[in-house]
Design an enzyme around this catalytic site. Structure first.
Site, PDB file in Angstrom:
ATOM      1  N   VAL A  23     -33.271 -36.735  89.792  1.00 42.37           N
ATOM      2  CA  VAL A  23     -34.785 -35.969  89.907  1.00 42.37           C
ATOM      3  C   VAL A  23     -35.424 -36.934  91.018  1.00 42.37           C
ATOM      4  O   VAL A  23     -36.096 -36.139  91.783  1.00 42.37           O
ATOM      5  CB  VAL A  23     -35.421 -36.171  88.602  1.00 42.37           C
ATOM      6  CG1 VAL A  23     -37.022 -35.939  88.487  1.00 42.37           C
ATOM      7  CG2 VAL A  23     -34.711 -35.486  87.781  1.00 42.37           C
ATOM      8  N   GLY A  24     -35.540 -37.976  91.296  1.00 38.44           N
ATOM      9  CA  GLY A  24     -36.250 -38.818  92.054  1.00 38.44           C
ATOM     10  C   GLY A  24     -35.851 -38.326  93.514  1.00 38.44           C
ATOM     11  O   GLY A  24     -36.859 -38.160  94.292  1.00 38.44           O
ATOM     12  N   SER A  51     -38.562 -35.402  78.665  1.00 39.81           N
ATOM     13  CA  SER A  51     -37.510 -34.540  78.411  1.00 39.81           C
ATOM     14  C   SER A  51     -37.895 -33.661  76.986  1.00 39.81           C
ATOM     15  O   SER A  51     -38.500 -33.916  76.356  1.00 39.81           O
ATOM     16  CB  SER A  51     -36.010 -35.176  78.319  1.00 39.81           C
ATOM     17  OG  SER A  51     -35.395 -34.863  77.057  1.00 39.81           O
ATOM     18  N   SER A  52     -36.996 -32.481  77.210  1.00 42.27           N
ATOM     19  CA  SER A  52     -37.311 -31.570  75.924  1.00 42.27           C
ATOM     20  C   SER A  52     -36.826 -32.237  74.478  1.00 42.27           C
ATOM     21  O   SER A  52     -37.260 -31.551  73.417  1.00 42.27           O
ATOM     22  CB  SER A  52     -36.670 -30.208  76.177  1.00 42.27           C
ATOM     23  OG  SER A  52     -35.170 -30.325  76.243  1.00 42.27           O
ATOM     24  N   PRO A 109     -39.135 -31.390  81.517  1.00 43.06           N
ATOM     25  CA  PRO A 109     -38.219 -30.413  82.090  1.00 43.06           C
ATOM     26  C   PRO A 109     -37.138 -30.123  80.907  1.00 43.06           C
ATOM     27  O   PRO A 109     -36.862 -30.848  80.062  1.00 43.06           O
ATOM     28  CB  PRO A 109     -37.530 -31.081  83.149  1.00 43.06           C
ATOM     29  CG  PRO A 109     -38.364 -32.537  83.420  1.00 43.06           C
ATOM     30  CD  PRO A 109     -39.003 -32.709  82.092  1.00 43.06           C
ATOM     31  N   ASN A 115     -33.158 -28.714  80.734  1.00 42.33           N
ATOM     32  CA  ASN A 115     -32.085 -29.148  81.236  1.00 42.33           C
ATOM     33  C   ASN A 115     -31.806 -28.970  82.733  1.00 42.33           C
ATOM     34  O   ASN A 115     -32.186 -27.780  83.122  1.00 42.33           O
ATOM     35  CB  ASN A 115     -30.775 -28.362  80.678  1.00 42.33           C
ATOM     36  CG  ASN A 115     -30.462 -28.186  79.140  1.00 42.33           C
ATOM     37  OD1 ASN A 115     -30.563 -29.625  78.734  1.00 42.33           O
ATOM     38  ND2 ASN A 115     -30.559 -27.327  78.489  1.00 42.33           N
ATOM     39  N   HIS A 160     -23.557 -33.673  81.614  1.00 43.55           N
ATOM     40  CA  HIS A 160     -24.141 -32.428  80.956  1.00 43.55           C
ATOM     41  C   HIS A 160     -23.116 -31.153  81.177  1.00 43.55           C
ATOM     42  O   HIS A 160     -22.318 -31.189  82.040  1.00 43.55           O
ATOM     43  CB  HIS A 160     -25.514 -32.088  81.308  1.00 43.55           C
ATOM     44  CG  HIS A 160     -26.509 -33.232  80.969  1.00 43.55           C
ATOM     45  ND1 HIS A 160     -27.422 -33.590  81.840  1.00 43.55           N
ATOM     46  CD2 HIS A 160     -26.483 -34.036  79.824  1.00 43.55           C
ATOM     47  CE1 HIS A 160     -28.092 -34.657  81.227  1.00 43.55           C
ATOM     48  NE2 HIS A 160     -27.629 -35.016  80.070  1.00 43.55           N
ATOM     49  N   ARG A 205     -28.749 -21.955  76.239  1.00 43.17           N
ATOM     50  CA  ARG A 205     -29.321 -22.960  76.807  1.00 43.17           C
ATOM     51  C   ARG A 205     -30.219 -22.474  77.957  1.00 43.17           C
ATOM     52  O   ARG A 205     -29.676 -21.524  78.767  1.00 43.17           O
ATOM     53  CB  ARG A 205     -28.459 -23.998  77.299  1.00 43.17           C
ATOM     54  CG  ARG A 205     -27.602 -24.799  75.992  1.00 43.17           C
ATOM     55  CD  ARG A 205     -28.615 -25.571  75.412  1.00 43.17           C
ATOM     56  NE  ARG A 205     -28.088 -26.390  74.575  1.00 43.17           N
ATOM     57  CZ  ARG A 205     -27.717 -26.069  73.144  1.00 43.17           C
ATOM     58  NH1 ARG A 205     -28.049 -24.934  72.718  1.00 43.17           N
ATOM     59  NH2 ARG A 205     -27.144 -26.856  72.228  1.00 43.17           N
ATOM     60  N   ASP A 247     -20.816 -27.542  68.636  1.00 40.00           N
ATOM     61  CA  ASP A 247     -21.731 -26.484  69.271  1.00 40.00           C
ATOM     62  C   ASP A 247     -22.983 -27.221  69.814  1.00 40.00           C
ATOM     63  O   ASP A 247     -23.633 -26.710  70.660  1.00 40.00           O
ATOM     64  CB  ASP A 247     -21.926 -25.305  68.764  1.00 40.00           C
ATOM     65  CG  ASP A 247     -20.969 -24.369  69.035  1.00 40.00           C
ATOM     66  OD1 ASP A 247     -20.331 -24.220  70.171  1.00 40.00           O
ATOM     67  OD2 ASP A 247     -20.802 -23.427  68.241  1.00 40.00           O
TER      68      ASP A 247
HETATM   69  N1  LIG Z   1     -31.021 -34.604  84.176  1.00 39.56           N
HETATM   70  C1  LIG Z   1     -31.649 -33.807  83.232  1.00 39.56           C
HETATM   71  O1  LIG Z   1     -31.003 -32.939  82.664  1.00 39.56           O
HETATM   72  C2  LIG Z   1     -33.003 -34.177  82.943  1.00 39.56           C
HETATM   73  C3  LIG Z   1     -33.449 -33.237  82.016  1.00 39.56           C
HETATM   74  C4  LIG Z   1     -35.066 -33.373  81.462  1.00 39.56           C
HETATM   75  C5  LIG Z   1     -35.702 -34.685  82.046  1.00 39.56           C
HETATM   76  N2  LIG Z   1     -34.977 -35.623  82.846  1.00 39.56           N
HETATM   77  C6  LIG Z   1     -35.866 -36.575  83.206  1.00 39.56           C
HETATM   78  O2  LIG Z   1     -35.767 -36.867  84.479  1.00 39.56           O
HETATM   79  C7  LIG Z   1     -35.786 -38.273  84.716  1.00 39.56           C
HETATM   80  C8  LIG Z   1     -34.803 -38.622  85.743  1.00 39.56           C
HETATM   81  O3  LIG Z   1     -33.671 -38.253  85.265  1.00 39.56           O
HETATM   82  P1  LIG Z   1     -32.199 -38.234  86.338  1.00 39.56           P
HETATM   83  O4  LIG Z   1     -31.525 -37.045  85.556  1.00 39.56           O
HETATM   84  O5  LIG Z   1     -32.668 -37.977  87.772  1.00 39.56           O
HETATM   85  O6  LIG Z   1     -31.477 -39.598  86.022  1.00 39.56           O
HETATM   86  P2  LIG Z   1     -30.676 -40.410  87.057  1.00 39.56           P
HETATM   87  O7  LIG Z   1     -30.047 -39.459  88.339  1.00 39.56           O
HETATM   88  O8  LIG Z   1     -29.787 -41.163  86.164  1.00 39.56           O
HETATM   89  O9  LIG Z   1     -31.995 -41.262  87.590  1.00 39.56           O
HETATM   90  C9  LIG Z   1     -32.378 -42.301  86.929  1.00 39.56           C
HETATM   91  C10 LIG Z   1     -32.912 -43.279  87.927  1.00 39.56           C
HETATM   92  O10 LIG Z   1     -33.697 -44.418  87.131  1.00 39.56           O
HETATM   93  C11 LIG Z   1     -33.524 -45.511  87.949  1.00 39.56           C
HETATM   94  N3  LIG Z   1     -33.328 -46.520  86.897  1.00 39.56           N
HETATM   95  C12 LIG Z   1     -32.931 -47.042  85.544  1.00 39.56           C
HETATM   96  N4  LIG Z   1     -33.086 -48.078  85.224  1.00 39.56           N
HETATM   97  C13 LIG Z   1     -34.001 -48.628  86.091  1.00 39.56           C
HETATM   98  C14 LIG Z   1     -34.589 -50.034  86.170  1.00 39.56           C
HETATM   99  N5  LIG Z   1     -34.546 -50.646  85.164  1.00 39.56           N
HETATM  100  N6  LIG Z   1     -35.188 -50.054  87.172  1.00 39.56           N
HETATM  101  C15 LIG Z   1     -35.570 -49.350  88.264  1.00 39.56           C
HETATM  102  N7  LIG Z   1     -34.937 -48.012  88.283  1.00 39.56           N
HETATM  103  C16 LIG Z   1     -34.093 -47.676  86.994  1.00 39.56           C
HETATM  104  C17 LIG Z   1     -32.098 -45.608  88.305  1.00 39.56           C
HETATM  105  O11 LIG Z   1     -32.205 -46.094  89.747  1.00 39.56           O
HETATM  106  P3  LIG Z   1     -30.560 -46.664  90.167  1.00 39.56           P
HETATM  107  O12 LIG Z   1     -30.132 -45.445  90.702  1.00 39.56           O
HETATM  108  O13 LIG Z   1     -31.024 -47.427  91.522  1.00 39.56           O
HETATM  109  O14 LIG Z   1     -30.071 -47.350  89.309  1.00 39.56           O
HETATM  110  C18 LIG Z   1     -32.112 -43.722  88.880  1.00 39.56           C
HETATM  111  O15 LIG Z   1     -32.569 -43.582  90.160  1.00 39.56           O
HETATM  112  C19 LIG Z   1     -35.777 -39.148  83.400  1.00 39.56           C
HETATM  113  O16 LIG Z   1     -37.096 -39.511  82.843  1.00 39.56           O
HETATM  114  C20 LIG Z   1     -35.279 -37.876  82.450  1.00 39.56           C
HETATM  115  O17 LIG Z   1     -35.788 -37.987  81.079  1.00 39.56           O
HETATM  116  C21 LIG Z   1     -33.669 -35.356  83.033  1.00 39.56           C
END
Ligand SMILES: NC(=O)c1ccc[n+]([C@@H]2O[C@H](COP(=O)([O-])OP(=O)(O)OC[C@H]3O[C@@H](n4cnc5c(N)ncnc54)[C@H](OP(=O)(O)O)[C@@H]3O)[C@@H](O)[C@H]2O)c1
Length: 305
Positions: free
Chosen positions: A2-3, A94-95, A150, A152, A166, A196, A256
């Site tokens: 996401v970032g 998240s949902s 968001p 999924n 996922h 989904r 499921d």
């Molecule tokens: N993926 C989905 O399907 C989904 C769905 C709904 C909502 N979201 C939301 O979107 C957001 C991001 O999810 P994502 O899927 O992008 O996950 P991701 O790819 O795992 O990214 C998580 C990020 O958080 C950083 N992080 C974790 N612990 C940290 C710490 N202690 N200090 C600094 N940075 C830290 C990680 O940094 P490093 O990489 O440097 O470790 C990574 O860049 C979350 O809030 C999640 O709830 C995701």
């Protein structure tokens, strides 16, 4: 995932003064380190896309870490943004914050109307606390802190490790490996009947930029497409895009999950935002990214169980 998508979206819109750190550069669990960082950078806007994320297994094995690290990360970021007068804060949740048995599609007002899905309640409780912290700052101090939930997500930089991924990236990897190894059938979990919703991560990034550029009326918004499909349809779509020829076998002995999970997206739609990327196109882009980075995933052992 996401970032980096938000970073790409901001750059493509011409934003230049972006600051960000990896977890090794700045551990957001440390209140002292976060405060120092804010003091030095004085960010005008903060987008919190950092979290400890993972599936059912990780949540149950590391329940304390899922609860505590997410609380620490978001509390440190939210409170420092408040103390250092950031103008805007966008919190991503998240949902899974919604009650397990809430009616579908899930509306924002269903928050805290019932009990949570127990497998990820640790994560969900932390996220609910984040939503409430932003709501309280908004109410008490009139600041523009907003939460986006968001559905999924999928897209470039997704997690393709079959032990923790996922459903959508797992299917891409399974069909691709079956194609490369000339396996005629692919075994997938469950019955294929659950429904989904999936949002391409660049669409979410677009919603984040929209929230950044507009003063939204409410404190909490769902972000999704408003459309869902069965897991079976998803599998067939991915099989076709990957170009695997063969059968799909459903292992009904595997769980499921909930039969349906769809977000009501009318609140954000009314503000003027809509998802643009069709599922087929998003999957094609994700598959292209997967192929470019395939070598990395091949080093991870495939787990077909
Ligand atoms: N993926 C989905 O399907 C989904 C769905 C709904 C909502 N979201 C939301 O979107 C957001 C991001 O999810 P994502 O899927 O992008 O996950 P991701 O790819 O795992 O990214 C998580 C990020 O958080 C950083 N992080 C974790 N612990 C940290 C710490 N202690 N200090 C600094 N940075 C830290 C990680 O940094 P490093 O990489 O440097 O470790 C990574 O860049 C979350 O809030 C999640 O709830 C995701």
């Amino acid at each position: 995932m996401v970032g980096s998508a938000i970073w790409r979206a901001l750059e493509s819109k011409g934003y230049t003064n972006l600051i960000g750190r990896t977890s090794t550069e700045l551990d957001l669990r440390s209140q002292e380190a976060v405060n120092e960082y804010y003091k030095k950078e004085l960010p005008e806007v903060v987008i919190d896309a950092a979290a400890r994320v993972g599936g059912i297994l990780a949540n149950s094995e590391y329940s304390y870490n899922f609860l505590m690290e997410n609380l620490q990360i978001q509390n440190n970021l939210i409170d420092a943004a408040h103390q250092h007068n950031s103008k805007k804060f966008i919190f991503l949740g998240s949902s899974c914050i919604y009650p397990k048995h809430a009616p579908q599609p899930l509306k924002e007002e269903y928050l805290l109307t019932g009990s949570l899905e127990s497998t990820n309640e640790w994560y969900a409780i932390a996220k609910i606390a984040g939503v409430k912290a932003c709501e309280a700052i908004r109410k008490q101090y009139g600041k523009d802190f907003v939460s986006l939930m968001p559905t999924n997500l999928y897209g470039p930089h997704d997690n393709f490790d079959l032990k923790t991924s996922h459903v959508l990236p797992a299917m891409i990897r399974k069909f691709n490996e079956a194609k490369e190894n000339n396996h005629s059938s692919v075994v997938l979990w469950g019955s294929g009947t659950p429904m989904r919703e999936f949002l391409y991560v660049d669409d979410l990034a677009d919603a984040v930029v929209f929230a950044l550029e507009n003063q939204l009326k409410h404190n909490l918004y769902n972000v999704g497409t408003g459309k869902d499909i069965t897991i079976r349809e998803l599998a067939e779509t991915i099989q076709e895009i990957v170009g695997h020829k063969g059968s799909i076998e459903w292992d009904a002995s595997k769980p499921d999950g909930t039969p349906r999970k769809l977000l009501d997206i009318s609140r954000l739609n009314q503000e003027g935002w809509k998802a643009k990327i069709k599922l087929e196109n998003g999957i094609k882009e994700t598959y292209k990214w997967f192929l470019k980075n395939e070598k990395k995933f091949k080093e991870m052992k495939i787990d077909n169980s």
